[in-house]
Design a protein around this motif. Structure first.
Motif, PDB file in Angstrom:
ATOM      1  N   VAL A   1       0.836  -1.210   0.000  1.00  0.00           N
ATOM      2  CA  VAL A   1       0.000   0.000   0.000  1.00  0.00           C
ATOM      3  C   VAL A   1       0.866   1.254   0.000  1.00  0.00           C
ATOM      4  CG1 VAL A   1      -1.693   1.323   1.345  1.00  0.00           C
ATOM      5  CG2 VAL A   1      -1.994  -1.141   1.058  1.00  0.00           C
ATOM      6  N   ALA A   2       1.956   1.232   0.742  1.00  0.00           N
ATOM      7  CA  ALA A   2       2.839   2.404   0.833  1.00  0.00           C
ATOM      8  C   ALA A   2       3.729   2.567  -0.393  1.00  0.00           C
ATOM      9  CB  ALA A   2       3.696   2.308   2.086  1.00  0.00           C
ATOM     10  N   GLY A   3       3.783   1.544  -1.241  1.00  0.00           N
ATOM     11  CA  GLY A   3       4.658   1.612  -2.411  1.00  0.00           C
ATOM     12  C   GLY A   3       6.123   1.405  -2.061  1.00  0.00           C
ATOM     13  N   ASP A   4       6.378   0.764  -0.925  1.00  0.00           N
ATOM     14  CA  ASP A   4       7.742   0.509  -0.455  1.00  0.00           C
ATOM     15  C   ASP A   4       8.226  -0.823  -1.029  1.00  0.00           C
ATOM     16  OD1 ASP A   4      10.150   0.357   0.849  1.00  0.00           O
ATOM     17  OD2 ASP A   4       9.300   0.364   2.880  1.00  0.00           O
ATOM     18  N   VAL A   5       8.573  -0.812  -2.297  1.00  0.00           N
ATOM     19  CA  VAL A   5       8.952  -2.035  -3.015  1.00  0.00           C
ATOM     20  C   VAL A   5      10.184  -2.682  -2.389  1.00  0.00           C
ATOM     21  CG1 VAL A   5       9.517  -2.982  -5.291  1.00  0.00           C
ATOM     22  CG2 VAL A   5       7.957  -1.068  -5.107  1.00  0.00           C
ATOM     23  N   ASP A   6      11.095  -1.871  -1.841  1.00  0.00           N
ATOM     24  CA  ASP A   6      12.315  -2.413  -1.237  1.00  0.00           C
ATOM     25  C   ASP A   6      12.026  -3.265  -0.003  1.00  0.00           C
ATOM     26  OD1 ASP A   6      13.854  -1.159  -3.179  1.00  0.00           O
ATOM     27  OD2 ASP A   6      14.142   0.648  -1.950  1.00  0.00           O
ATOM     28  N   ALA A   7      10.866  -3.066   0.626  1.00  0.00           N
ATOM     29  CA  ALA A   7      10.504  -3.841   1.808  1.00  0.00           C
ATOM     30  C   ALA A   7       9.854  -5.183   1.452  1.00  0.00           C
ATOM     31  CB  ALA A   7       9.566  -3.032   2.703  1.00  0.00           C
ATOM     32  N   LEU A   8       9.616  -5.418   0.171  1.00  0.00           N
ATOM     33  CA  LEU A   8       8.995  -6.664  -0.276  1.00  0.00           C
ATOM     34  C   LEU A   8      10.073  -7.690  -0.620  1.00  0.00           C
ATOM     35  CD1 LEU A   8       6.274  -5.204  -2.684  1.00  0.00           C
ATOM     36  CD2 LEU A   8       5.885  -6.248  -0.435  1.00  0.00           C
ATOM     37  N   PRO A   9       9.783  -8.979  -0.407  1.00  0.00           N
ATOM     38  CA  PRO A   9      10.704 -10.013  -0.884  1.00  0.00           C
ATOM     39  C   PRO A   9      10.846  -9.890  -2.402  1.00  0.00           C
ATOM     40  CG  PRO A   9       8.988 -10.963   0.514  1.00  0.00           C
ATOM     41  CD  PRO A   9       8.618  -9.533   0.272  1.00  0.00           C
ATOM     42  N   PRO A  10      11.980 -10.333  -2.969  1.00  0.00           N
ATOM     43  CA  PRO A  10      12.242 -10.122  -4.402  1.00  0.00           C
ATOM     44  C   PRO A  10      11.119 -10.582  -5.333  1.00  0.00           C
ATOM     45  CG  PRO A  10      14.186 -11.016  -3.327  1.00  0.00           C
ATOM     46  CD  PRO A  10      13.090 -11.018  -2.298  1.00  0.00           C
ATOM     47  N   GLU A  11      10.515 -11.747  -5.088  1.00  0.00           N
ATOM     48  CA  GLU A  11       9.471 -12.220  -6.000  1.00  0.00           C
ATOM     49  C   GLU A  11       8.213 -11.353  -5.913  1.00  0.00           C
ATOM     50  OE1 GLU A  11       8.825 -14.464  -2.161  1.00  0.00           O
ATOM     51  OE2 GLU A  11      10.568 -13.912  -3.353  1.00  0.00           O
ATOM     52  N   LEU A  12       7.914 -10.811  -4.726  1.00  0.00           N
ATOM     53  CA  LEU A  12       6.750  -9.928  -4.597  1.00  0.00           C
ATOM     54  C   LEU A  12       7.058  -8.533  -5.119  1.00  0.00           C
ATOM     55  CD1 LEU A  12       5.294 -11.039  -1.149  1.00  0.00           C
ATOM     56  CD2 LEU A  12       4.638 -11.765  -3.459  1.00  0.00           C
ATOM     57  N   ALA A  13       8.305  -8.096  -4.998  1.00  0.00           N
ATOM     58  CA  ALA A  13       8.706  -6.817  -5.603  1.00  0.00           C
ATOM     59  C   ALA A  13       8.546  -6.898  -7.125  1.00  0.00           C
ATOM     60  CB  ALA A  13      10.147  -6.483  -5.218  1.00  0.00           C
ATOM     61  N   LEU A  14       8.876  -8.062  -7.688  1.00  0.00           N
ATOM     62  CA  LEU A  14       8.687  -8.270  -9.132  1.00  0.00           C
ATOM     63  C   LEU A  14       7.206  -8.191  -9.486  1.00  0.00           C
ATOM     64  CD1 LEU A  14       9.679  -9.029 -11.985  1.00  0.00           C
ATOM     65  CD2 LEU A  14       9.523 -11.435 -11.262  1.00  0.00           C
ATOM     66  N   VAL A  15       6.348  -8.840  -8.707  1.00  0.00           N
ATOM     67  CA  VAL A  15       4.901  -8.785  -8.954  1.00  0.00           C
ATOM     68  C   VAL A  15       4.422  -7.335  -8.871  1.00  0.00           C
ATOM     69  CG1 VAL A  15       2.621  -9.435  -8.041  1.00  0.00           C
ATOM     70  CG2 VAL A  15       4.435 -11.158  -8.210  1.00  0.00           C
ATOM     71  N   TYR A  16       4.909  -6.598  -7.887  1.00  0.00           N
ATOM     72  CA  TYR A  16       4.534  -5.186  -7.738  1.00  0.00           C
ATOM     73  C   TYR A  16       4.928  -4.398  -8.988  1.00  0.00           C
ATOM     74  CZ  TYR A  16       4.037  -0.553  -5.649  1.00  0.00           C
ATOM     75  OH  TYR A  16       3.642   0.737  -5.377  1.00  0.00           O
ATOM     76  N   ARG A  17       6.191  -4.507  -9.398  1.00  0.00           N
ATOM     77  CA  ARG A  17       6.682  -3.758 -10.559  1.00  0.00           C
ATOM     78  C   ARG A  17       5.967  -4.191 -11.845  1.00  0.00           C
ATOM     79  NH1 ARG A  17      11.407  -5.370  -8.410  1.00  0.00           N
ATOM     80  NH2 ARG A  17      11.970  -6.520 -10.290  1.00  0.00           N
ATOM     81  N   PHE A  18       5.737  -5.495 -11.991  1.00  0.00           N
ATOM     82  CA  PHE A  18       5.037  -6.022 -13.164  1.00  0.00           C
ATOM     83  C   PHE A  18       3.617  -5.464 -13.233  1.00  0.00           C
ATOM     84  CE2 PHE A  18       2.299  -9.455 -14.956  1.00  0.00           C
ATOM     85  CZ  PHE A  18       2.751  -9.397 -16.262  1.00  0.00           C
ATOM     86  N   THR A  19       2.913  -5.514 -12.116  1.00  0.00           N
ATOM     87  CA  THR A  19       1.537  -5.013 -12.080  1.00  0.00           C
ATOM     88  C   THR A  19       1.503  -3.527 -12.394  1.00  0.00           C
ATOM     89  OG1 THR A  19       0.923  -6.699 -10.463  1.00  0.00           O
ATOM     90  CG2 THR A  19      -0.552  -4.805 -10.671  1.00  0.00           C
ATOM     91  N   LYS A  20       2.398  -2.780 -11.794  1.00  0.00           N
ATOM     92  CA  LYS A  20       2.451  -1.338 -12.047  1.00  0.00           C
ATOM     93  C   LYS A  20       2.700  -1.071 -13.529  1.00  0.00           C
ATOM     94  CE  LYS A  20       4.680   2.848 -10.382  1.00  0.00           C
ATOM     95  NZ  LYS A  20       5.687   3.412  -9.490  1.00  0.00           N
ATOM     96  N   ALA A  21       3.601  -1.843 -14.131  1.00  0.00           N
ATOM     97  CA  ALA A  21       3.878  -1.677 -15.562  1.00  0.00           C
ATOM     98  C   ALA A  21       2.647  -2.013 -16.400  1.00  0.00           C
ATOM     99  CB  ALA A  21       5.069  -2.546 -15.977  1.00  0.00           C
ATOM    100  N   VAL A  22       1.958  -3.086 -16.049  1.00  0.00           N
ATOM    101  CA  VAL A  22       0.765  -3.498 -16.803  1.00  0.00           C
ATOM    102  C   VAL A  22      -0.313  -2.419 -16.740  1.00  0.00           C
ATOM    103  CG1 VAL A  22      -1.173  -5.134 -16.857  1.00  0.00           C
ATOM    104  CG2 VAL A  22       1.177  -5.986 -16.646  1.00  0.00           C
ATOM    105  N   VAL A  23      -0.633  -1.946 -15.536  1.00  0.00           N
ATOM    106  CA  VAL A  23      -1.733  -0.976 -15.407  1.00  0.00           C
ATOM    107  C   VAL A  23      -1.368   0.393 -15.977  1.00  0.00           C
ATOM    108  CG1 VAL A  23      -2.807  -2.182 -13.466  1.00  0.00           C
ATOM    109  CG2 VAL A  23      -1.220  -0.283 -13.011  1.00  0.00           C
ATOM    110  N   ASN A  24      -0.090   0.665 -16.132  1.00  0.00           N
ATOM    111  CA  ASN A  24       0.338   1.934 -16.727  1.00  0.00           C
ATOM    112  C   ASN A  24       0.624   1.813 -18.212  1.00  0.00           C
ATOM    113  OD1 ASN A  24       0.242   3.930 -14.667  1.00  0.00           O
ATOM    114  ND2 ASN A  24       1.951   2.908 -13.666  1.00  0.00           N
ATOM    115  N   GLY A  25       0.417   0.634 -18.796  1.00  0.00           N
ATOM    116  CA  GLY A  25       0.652   0.456 -20.223  1.00  0.00           C
ATOM    117  C   GLY A  25       2.127   0.538 -20.589  1.00  0.00           C
ATOM    118  N   ASP A  26       2.991   0.178 -19.659  1.00  0.00           N
ATOM    119  CA  ASP A  26       4.444   0.233 -19.848  1.00  0.00           C
ATOM    120  C   ASP A  26       4.904  -1.044 -20.545  1.00  0.00           C
ATOM    121  OD1 ASP A  26       7.226   0.186 -19.558  1.00  0.00           O
ATOM    122  OD2 ASP A  26       7.158   1.039 -17.544  1.00  0.00           O
TER     123      ASP A  26
END
Length: 191
Positions: free
Chosen positions: A101-126
C-alpha cells in the motif's frame, strides 16, 4: 418488486449486509445493479466475480500484491481497503500489505517486488511488462500468470464500475492491522 423476485431480493439483502459488516464496505452499487438491471447484475455476479476470485496456483501474497497495486491505480479508497481486508483473511502478512500500500517495493521479498513492478507496468501500459513477464513465468508458471492477470483485471474493474455508476469514493488512508497507511497510487497517465 414482483412476488417472484421478493425472496431473491430478501436473500441478496442479507448477503449484502453480512458482507458490509464483515468488510466495512458498502455494496450499494450491487444493490443498484440488482434493482435496475438484473441481467447486468447476473453477468457481473456470476461471471466476473467468479473470475475475479479465481486463484489456482499463485500464492495468496502474490495475488494480493497484484490486486492491491492494480486497485490503487483506479482507487485509493474503499476498494483498496476491501482488497487489504480480503488479503488479511487469506493470511497475507501485514508487513507485506503495508509495504504494498505504501509503495515501499524495497521492503517486499524479491518475487513480490517483481509482482509489484510487473503489475504497475501493466496498469500503466508500460512495455517493460513484457520483459518482466518472462521472470513472472519463471517463478509462477503459466497458471500463475493467469491467476495474476485475473487479480490485475479485477483490481481495475471494481473501482471503475463503482465510479461509473456514481458510487466512487475519495482517497482514504488504508488500515492494515492497527496501522493507517497512506496509499501510494501508481502514476496516472493522461489519455
Amino acid at each position: 418488486m414482483s412476488k417472484q423476485t421478493a425472496p431473491i431480493s430478501f436473500f441478496l439483502e442479507r448477503i449484502f449486509r453480512r458482507m458490509e459488516k464483515r468488510y466495512d464496505y458498502s455494496f450499494d452499487y450491487m444493490r443498484h445493479m440488482w434493482h435496475v438491471s438484473r441481467p447486468a447484475f447476473r453477468r457481473f455476479s456470476y461471471g466476473f466475480m467468479w473470475f475475479a476470485r479465481g486463484r489456482d496456483s499463485v500464492p495468496a501474497d502474490a495475488a494480493a500484491v497484484a490486486g492491491i497495486v492494480s486497485t490503487m491505480k483506479a482507487d485509493c479508497g474503499p476498494c483498496t481497503q476491501i482488497s487489504v481486508n480480503m488479503a488479511l483473511e487469506q493470511k497475507v502478512p501485514e508487513h507485506i500489505l503495508r509495504a504494498t500500500v505504501a509503495g515501499d517495493v524495497d521492503a517486499l521479498p524479491p518475487e513480490l517486488a517483481l509482482v509489484y513492478r510487473f503489475t504497475k507496468a501493466v496498469v500503466n501500459g508500460d512495455f517493460h511488462a513484457t520483459e518482466m513477464r518472462e521472470e513472472i513465468l519463471g517463478i509462477y508458471g503459466d497458471k500463475g500468470l493467469i491467476d495474476l492477470s485475473s487479480a490485475i483485471a479485477a483490481g481495475q474493474v471494481f473501482p471503475v464500475l463503482k465510479r461509473t455508476l456514481g458510487f466512487g469514493e475519495t482517497c482514504l488512508k488504508v488500515k492494515v492491522g492497527d496501522a493507517d497507511v497512506a496509499a501510494a497510487r501508481p502514476e496516472i497517465k493522461a489519455a
